[in-house]
Design a protein around this motif. Structure first.
Motif, short mmCIF file in Angstrom:
data_model
loop_
_atom_site.label_atom_id
_atom_site.label_comp_id
_atom_site.label_asym_id
_atom_site.label_seq_id
_atom_site.Cartn_x
_atom_site.Cartn_y
_atom_site.Cartn_z
N ASN A 444 -37.66 -24.38 74.48
CA ASN A 444 -38.10 -25.40 75.41
C ASN A 444 -37.39 -25.30 76.77
N GLU A 445 -38.15 -25.33 77.84
CA GLU A 445 -37.50 -25.20 79.16
C GLU A 445 -37.40 -26.53 79.89
N ARG A 446 -38.07 -27.55 79.37
CA ARG A 446 -38.03 -28.84 80.05
C ARG A 446 -37.09 -29.77 79.29
N GLY A 447 -37.01 -30.97 79.79
CA GLY A 447 -36.31 -31.98 79.01
C GLY A 447 -34.95 -32.33 79.54
N GLU A 448 -34.25 -33.19 78.75
CA GLU A 448 -32.99 -33.75 79.22
C GLU A 448 -31.80 -33.09 78.55
N ARG A 449 -30.64 -33.38 79.10
CA ARG A 449 -29.41 -32.82 78.54
C ARG A 449 -29.06 -33.59 77.26
N LEU A 450 -28.57 -32.82 76.32
CA LEU A 450 -28.20 -33.41 75.03
C LEU A 450 -27.11 -34.48 75.18
N ALA A 451 -26.11 -34.19 76.01
CA ALA A 451 -24.97 -35.12 76.13
C ALA A 451 -25.43 -36.47 76.68
N VAL A 452 -26.44 -36.44 77.57
CA VAL A 452 -26.94 -37.69 78.15
C VAL A 452 -27.64 -38.51 77.07
N LEU A 453 -28.48 -37.82 76.30
CA LEU A 453 -29.23 -38.51 75.24
C LEU A 453 -28.27 -39.09 74.19
N ARG A 454 -27.27 -38.31 73.84
CA ARG A 454 -26.33 -38.76 72.81
C ARG A 454 -25.51 -39.95 73.31
N GLY A 455 -25.11 -39.89 74.57
CA GLY A 455 -24.36 -41.01 75.16
C GLY A 455 -25.20 -42.29 75.09
N GLU A 456 -26.47 -42.14 75.34
CA GLU A 456 -27.38 -43.29 75.31
C GLU A 456 -27.48 -43.84 73.87
N LEU A 457 -27.59 -42.95 72.91
CA LEU A 457 -27.66 -43.40 71.50
C LEU A 457 -26.41 -44.21 71.16
N HIS A 458 -25.25 -43.68 71.52
CA HIS A 458 -24.01 -44.39 71.19
C HIS A 458 -23.95 -45.76 71.87
N ARG A 459 -24.39 -45.81 73.12
CA ARG A 459 -24.36 -47.08 73.85
C ARG A 459 -25.25 -48.11 73.15
N ILE A 460 -26.47 -47.68 72.82
CA ILE A 460 -27.43 -48.60 72.19
C ILE A 460 -26.87 -49.15 70.87
N MET A 461 -26.33 -48.24 70.06
CA MET A 461 -25.88 -48.67 68.74
C MET A 461 -24.65 -49.57 68.83
N GLU A 462 -23.71 -49.22 69.71
CA GLU A 462 -22.49 -50.04 69.81
C GLU A 462 -22.82 -51.43 70.37
N GLN A 463 -23.76 -51.46 71.33
CA GLN A 463 -24.09 -52.75 71.94
C GLN A 463 -24.96 -53.61 71.04
N GLY A 464 -25.97 -53.01 70.43
CA GLY A 464 -26.96 -53.82 69.74
C GLY A 464 -26.78 -53.90 68.23
N VAL A 465 -26.13 -52.90 67.64
CA VAL A 465 -26.04 -52.86 66.18
C VAL A 465 -24.57 -52.70 65.78
N GLY A 466 -23.71 -53.53 66.40
CA GLY A 466 -22.26 -53.42 66.21
C GLY A 466 -21.76 -54.28 65.06
N ILE A 467 -20.47 -54.65 65.14
CA ILE A 467 -19.85 -55.45 64.07
C ILE A 467 -20.59 -56.78 63.94
N PHE A 468 -20.93 -57.39 65.09
CA PHE A 468 -21.75 -58.61 65.08
C PHE A 468 -23.10 -58.30 65.70
N ARG A 469 -24.14 -58.85 65.14
CA ARG A 469 -25.50 -58.59 65.63
C ARG A 469 -26.21 -59.91 65.91
N ASN A 470 -27.26 -59.86 66.74
CA ASN A 470 -28.12 -61.03 66.92
C ASN A 470 -29.53 -60.58 67.25
N GLU A 471 -30.48 -61.54 67.17
CA GLU A 471 -31.90 -61.20 67.28
C GLU A 471 -32.20 -60.49 68.60
N GLN A 472 -31.66 -61.04 69.68
CA GLN A 472 -31.98 -60.46 70.98
C GLN A 472 -31.41 -59.04 71.11
#
Ligand SMILES: Cc1cc2nc3c(=O)[nH]c(=O)nc-3n(C[C@H](O)[C@H](O)[C@H](O)COP(=O)(O)OP(=O)(O)OC[C@H]3O[C@@H](n4cnc5c(N)ncnc54)[C@H](O)[C@@H]3O)c2cc1C
Length: 590
Positions: A444-472
């Motif tokens: 594949n010649e297009r697309g995004e950098r792996l490190a950027v995508l992975r950083g985003e995954l970590h951010r989403i999970m730590e913020q939204g699915v952390g030790i405490f969670r809520n509906e929003q």
């Protein structure tokens, strides 16, 4: 197109950690004629099991009982354990420890020669067998050595499994890539045991080895297997800030205490104390991991933690144990603290904070390790046998690898003897179909950098699915993960396009798996509108709700817009759910 290399065998075991090795040994013992391929992306001794420090549970003392182990496990799991499986588990642990001893595992011993067992969180008595603080290393080494005795076990070290081959609802092999050459290899067999470990790397702050990225779960899920109880992710309360290096619960099992910025043993403020004097502690530092991690969060919110360059922390104080005991029982921790935290635990407390440690959920199996796909078996951290419920007790996992690794190996060997093999043409077609998207990813010649995508995954999970969670937060996490999946579909741009030892290519495949697993975690968490074990919400659903949620979660693959959630009953045999209380809270365990 050049023909793909094919290895025909009776059983493929994917994973050379504790569960995979135990499964391979059990299969080879049962039928020495069986051709077992043990496929692992790292040499077995580098599997994450090697990093386990603290201990492996099994009733050993005269004053302990199988009932005690059963009750602690079910209470610790907040009644989401399948009690029939827990009964089998506790009944078989000790024999497995003794078996390991006979294979050469150097368990630590008392002066009179009897096995030493230590306290672990949520266990009401000393029940955790250990080999100093290198338990996983010694267990894995013992299993590895033992596996060498069986000529039927053929090892394929540094082969990356990319997909399962499934025909007409039955597993018939796996597609792997030889890491050194990048060449595909098709392993054909009527039975496959997945023993690929957990998925802690879905989060940024974790204690797991870099290889713990969830491919086994993702492979099964991609072929229609619903993953079970994925919302239950365990934070370990004592890890080094920044690196996430584990400071074993064994430290607290030996008598270590946790203090906040003011030097206060703050756990007494969270219903976990006051403690009874050593050597019969009641909860406090030996409360379960979910409760301790949540207490840290509150202390941090209240500004009672200490600041370190890598984030806030509390202090794990071992000084009162004295130098001799620290060096004898916790030699590796001493070294780790000196080297990675710059403190000597003999004279200074170790700064610690929670990090993701363990995935309670996974591929659902019955007590024999069979998954709901013909020919597929799973064992170890990638499996959900039902013994951990909503929160795993420390030291139950290493024991689980042995008990259910053996069960899965035996059941898979039996299955391999009776199942029919696929025609060559079918196997070639399936392997070709599995390979195509992996080659596409490389080219594949297009697309995004792996490190950027992975950083985003970590951010989403730590913020939204952390030790405490809520509906929003969970809504946002589900949406953000779907958006990330869309971006991933646009491609990942790799710098290295060669086949030879292309770790960037492998990391990209690992990331695809991690994202798939992350979605099952977020969607399962959103659907569980209650608080139980490691899944705690700080919105309207902050209480356990047995009326509606004394059920397992199944995250089915869905039609492309995210997992489809189903809830199914939990098996309860003899322990009726009651309030889970520790220490000062009164009744209950620990
Ligand atoms: C730091 C740490 C300390 C711990 N301490 C304890 C403890 O004291 N007591 C306790 O009970 N539990 C402990 N745990 C938990 C326990 O160690 C793990 O749950 C357990 O070791 C997992 O074993 P496993 O065999 O399932 O997987 P692992 O040991 O993780 O092995 C997974 C195997 O799968 C292979 N694999 C994965 N993906 C692929 C792929 N795509 N292709 C080919 N091969 C693949 C890997 O190469 C590896 O060989 C600890 C965990 C950590 C992280």
């Amino acid at each position: 197109m050049q023909a793909m290399e094919q290895v025909d065998c009776d059983l493929v075991v994917v994973g050379g950690g504790g569960a995979g090795l135990r499964a391979a040994i059990a299969a080879a013992e049962q039928d020495p004629g069986l051709r077992v391929a043990l496929v692992s992306k790292v040499v077995p001794m580098r599997s994450h099991t090697v990093a386990a420090e603290g201990g492996a549970a099994g009733v050993a003392r005269e004053d302990d009982s199988l009932d005690g182990h059963f009750n602690d496990t079910v209470t610790g799991g907040d009644w989401l354990c399948d009690q029939d499986v827990v009964e089998r588990f506790v009944a078989e642990c000790t024999a497995e420890m003794v078996q390991l001893e006979q294979w050469g595992c150097p368990w630590s011993r008392q002066e009179d020669g009897r096995i030493h067992v230590r306290f672990f969180g949520g266990m009401t008595t000393q029940r955790s067998w250990y080999a100093a603080d290198k338990t996983g290393f010694h267990m894995l080494h013992t299993l590895f050595q033992t596996s060498l005795r069986y000529p039927g076990i053929q090892r394929y070290d540094e082969y990356f499994c990319a997909d399962l081959l499934v025909d007409d609802g039955a597993v018939c092999g796996v597609l792997a890539l030889e890491i050194a050459s990048g060449e595909p290899v098709c392993f054909t067999a009527p039975a496959v045991v997945l023993a690929t470990g957990g998925a802690g790397r879905v989060y940024g702050q974790n204690t797991n080895a870099g290889i713990v990225t969830g491919e086994g779960m993702a492979m099964a899920h991609a072929h229609g297997v619903a993953l079970r109880d994925m919302e239950f992710v365990q934070w370990h309360p004592t890890t080094l800030p920044g690196s996430g290096i584990l400071i074993t619960e064994g430290c607290r099992g030996e008598g270590g205490v946790l203090t906040n910025r003011d030097g206060r043993r703050y756990l007494q403020d969270y219903g976990l104390g006051p403690t009874e004097p050593w050597p019969r502690p009641k909860a406090m530092e030996l409360g379960p991991r979910d409760r301790l991690s949540q207490a840290f969060w509150y202390e941090d919110q209240a500004g009672r933690t200490i600041a370190t360059a890598q984030g806030s922390a509390v202090q794990l104080d071992l000084r009162h144990l004295g130098e001799a005991r620290i060096l004898e029982r916790l030699p590796m921790i001493t070294e780790v603290a000196r080297r990675y935290a710059g403190v000597d635990p003999v004279c200074t407390p170790i700064p610690v904070r929670p990090a993701v440690h363990y995935t309670m959920g996974g591929i659902p199996t019955d007590a024999r390790g069979a998954a709901p796909l013909d020919g597929l078996f799973a064992a170890g951290e990638c499996a959900s046998t039902g013994i951990h419920g909503a929160n795993r007790l420390g030291s139950n996992s290493l024991a689980e690898l042995l008990v259910f690794g053996r069960a899965a190996g035996q059941a898979a060997a039996e299955h391999a003897r009776s199942a029919k093999r696929r025609r060559q043409g079918v196997l070639e077609r399936l392997a070709g179909e599995a390979l195509a998207p992996r080659l596409e990813l490389l080219r594949n010649e297009r697309g995004e950098r792996l490190a950027v995508l992975r950083g985003e995954l970590h951010r989403i999970m730590e913020q939204g699915v952390g030790i405490f969670r809520n509906e929003q937060g969970l809504d946002e996490a589900c949406r953000a993960l779907a958006a990330l999946r869309e971006r991933l579909a646009g491609g990942i741009r790799l710098d290295d396009r060669s086949r030879t030892y292309n770790t960037e290519w492998l990391t990209a495949m690992e990331f695809q798996a991690s994202l798939q697993v992350a979605e099952t975690m977020a969607w399962s968490a959103r659907a569980r509108r209650e608080s139980r074990g490691a899944h705690v919400r700080n919105d309207a659903y902050d209480q356990r709700d047995d009326e509606r949620f004394l059920v397992h979660t199944l995250a089915h693959p869905g039609d492309g817009s995210g997992p489809v959630i189903e809830h199914v009953p939990v098996t309860i045999t003899r322990s009726t759910p009651r309030r889970r209380a520790y220490g000062a809270e009164g009744e209950g365990s620990a």
